[in-house]
Design a protein around this motif. Structure first.
Motif, PDB file in Angstrom:
ATOM      1  N   GLY A  54       0.984  -1.092   0.118  1.00 35.79           N
ATOM      2  CA  GLY A  54      -0.050  -0.067   0.073  1.00 35.79           C
ATOM      3  C   GLY A  54       0.753   1.048   0.069  1.00 35.79           C
ATOM      4  N   GLU A  55       0.326   2.234   0.385  1.00 34.47           N
ATOM      5  CA  GLU A  55       0.858   3.738   0.322  1.00 34.47           C
ATOM      6  C   GLU A  55       0.179   4.621   1.556  1.00 34.47           C
ATOM      7  OE1 GLU A  55       0.437   5.582  -3.336  1.00 34.47           O
ATOM      8  OE2 GLU A  55      -1.845   6.008  -3.174  1.00 34.47           O
ATOM      9  N   ILE A  79       1.893  -1.919   9.131  1.00 34.62           N
ATOM     10  CA  ILE A  79       2.434  -2.843   8.082  1.00 34.62           C
ATOM     11  C   ILE A  79       3.375  -1.960   7.082  1.00 34.62           C
ATOM     12  CG2 ILE A  79       1.573  -4.372   5.993  1.00 34.62           C
ATOM     13  CD1 ILE A  79      -0.802  -4.961   7.687  1.00 34.62           C
ATOM     14  N   LEU A  80       2.811  -1.074   6.375  1.00 36.03           N
ATOM     15  CA  LEU A  80       3.636  -0.366   5.303  1.00 36.03           C
ATOM     16  C   LEU A  80       4.950   0.271   6.152  1.00 36.03           C
ATOM     17  CD1 LEU A  80       4.226   0.970   2.651  1.00 36.03           C
ATOM     18  CD2 LEU A  80       2.869   2.677   3.420  1.00 36.03           C
ATOM     19  N   THR A  81       4.717   1.012   7.048  1.00 35.35           N
ATOM     20  CA  THR A  81       5.875   1.853   7.741  1.00 35.35           C
ATOM     21  C   THR A  81       6.799   0.507   8.393  1.00 35.35           C
ATOM     22  OG1 THR A  81       4.767   2.066   9.798  1.00 35.35           O
ATOM     23  CG2 THR A  81       4.819   3.758   8.037  1.00 35.35           C
ATOM     24  N   VAL A  89      19.562   1.377   1.210  1.00 36.29           N
ATOM     25  CA  VAL A  89      19.875   1.922   0.418  1.00 36.29           C
ATOM     26  C   VAL A  89      20.109   1.354  -1.113  1.00 36.29           C
ATOM     27  CG1 VAL A  89      21.966   3.522  -0.665  1.00 36.29           C
ATOM     28  CG2 VAL A  89      21.379   3.551   1.824  1.00 36.29           C
ATOM     29  N   GLY A  90      19.593   2.112  -2.024  1.00 35.97           N
ATOM     30  CA  GLY A  90      19.387   1.395  -3.481  1.00 35.97           C
ATOM     31  C   GLY A  90      17.953   0.735  -3.711  1.00 35.97           C
ATOM     32  N   ASP A  91      17.421   0.374  -2.764  1.00 35.13           N
ATOM     33  CA  ASP A  91      15.831   0.016  -2.982  1.00 35.13           C
ATOM     34  C   ASP A  91      15.209   0.793  -3.473  1.00 35.13           C
ATOM     35  OD1 ASP A  91      16.776  -2.647  -1.830  1.00 35.13           O
ATOM     36  OD2 ASP A  91      15.843  -2.207   0.050  1.00 35.13           O
ATOM     37  N   LEU A  92      13.747   0.440  -4.233  1.00 36.28           N
ATOM     38  CA  LEU A  92      12.937   1.419  -4.934  1.00 36.28           C
ATOM     39  C   LEU A  92      11.616   1.487  -4.085  1.00 36.28           C
ATOM     40  CD1 LEU A  92      13.568   0.301  -8.620  1.00 36.28           C
ATOM     41  CD2 LEU A  92      14.575   2.196  -7.229  1.00 36.28           C
ATOM     42  N   VAL A  93      10.918   2.469  -4.084  1.00 44.72           N
ATOM     43  CA  VAL A  93       9.620   2.880  -3.620  1.00 44.72           C
ATOM     44  C   VAL A  93       8.753   3.553  -4.728  1.00 44.72           C
ATOM     45  CG1 VAL A  93      10.400   3.302  -1.357  1.00 44.72           C
ATOM     46  CG2 VAL A  93      10.117   5.220  -2.751  1.00 44.72           C
ATOM     47  N   THR A  94       7.424   3.697  -4.328  1.00 45.96           N
ATOM     48  CA  THR A  94       6.793   4.636  -5.260  1.00 45.96           C
ATOM     49  C   THR A  94       6.260   5.758  -4.796  1.00 45.96           C
ATOM     50  OG1 THR A  94       4.597   3.397  -4.705  1.00 45.96           O
ATOM     51  CG2 THR A  94       5.948   2.384  -6.490  1.00 45.96           C
TER      52      THR A  94
END
Length: 272
Positions: A54-55, A79-81, A89-94
């Motif tokens: 989710g977001e 859950i999200l947080t 570092v280097g991971d992607l999010v939306t």
């Protein structure tokens, strides 16, 4: 054509522990055009998300003029947080946004600004302070009141020495250690009868329970309702005023706010 529902990918450039349950993330959009087009006002928010989790909305807490990167502060509460705290570092999010309306600073040229933050609400204050230190805000004095539980939960404490070179920062702790030499109590303990707010605009961000008492303190010192602003937290999903989860009176917090003047809200039952 701009689509507010379409998320964009951003990469984590830096992660910094702020408190035992809070991290400061620095991001950069994967697409350089998205980063170059990033433009926001103080008090606006972004929808930060992870696929399958989710977001949620997070206030932007970095400079509004140095936008080669952007910062979001994430407290581990669900859950999200929890999942965001596992990222590296280097991971992607939306990312979607920025959304909403911030504080209309252009209306207050040369006025003093009083920022009053309680708990997690202090996150919003950082973007104001960074731009003020850089000489990018057309304001008089900048005063910051911060109410927090204890020393362990203070946000951005490594930056205070730099802030205090130009900003008046006052902190009150509700349950400090025995070594604490500052004010004790909630954030209203920072008010006194010697303060002059006749040429001041105030922004309050924090838990709703503090708003009533802080507004009373400001009104008692002659501040008009039109000069008192609050940032409201409501459960937001779409970010564009369609889903109506954040409706309050005739307003949508995600679209018309999250920053409102007390003049706008004072007659709406349950606004704060």
């Amino acid at each position: 054509m701009y689509n507010p529902y379409l998320p964009k990918f951003a990469k984590i450039l830096k992660i910094q522990d702020e408190t035992p349950d809070t991290k400061l993330f620095t991001f950069q959009f994967v697409d350089k055009a998205n980063q170059n087009n990033l433009n926001f006002t103080h008090g606006q928010f972004l929808m930060l998300g992870l696929f399958d989790y989710g977001e949620a909305p997070f206030d932007i807490c970095s400079s509004s003029v140095k936008t080669n990167t952007f910062d979001l502060t994430v407290r581990k509460v669900g859950i999200l947080t929890n999942q965001l705290h596992l990222l590296k570092v280097g991971d992607l999010v939306t990312i979607r946004g920025p959304f909403g309306n911030g504080l209309p600073l252009l209306q207050f040229k040369d006025k003093d600004l009083l920022l009053i933050g309680g708990g997690c609400g202090f996150v919003t204050m950082r973007s104001f302070v960074l731009d003020y230190l850089a000489g990018k805000l057309n304001l008089g004095k900048l005063n910051v009141f911060y109410g927090c539980l204890n020393e362990e939960n203070l946000y951005f404490k490594k930056e205070y020495s730099q802030w205090r070179k130009k900003v008046e920062l006052d902190i009150a702790l509700d349950k400090p250690s025995k070594s604490w030499k500052g004010k004790k109590g909630v954030v209203t303990a920072l008010f006194n009868d010697r303060q002059d707010f006749s040429n001041t605009v105030a922004l309050i961000v924090g838990p709703p329970i503090m708003y009533k008492f802080v507004i009373q303190e400001l009104q008692a010192r002659g501040m008009a309702d039109s000069d008192i602003y609050v940032s409201l937290e409501r459960r937001m999903y779409c970010g564009v005023g369609v889903c109506q989860h954040c409706a309050i009176g005739s307003y949508y917090v995600c679209k018309d706010g999250p920053v409102f003047s007390w003049e706008q809200l004072k007659d709406i039952k349950g606004a704060v």
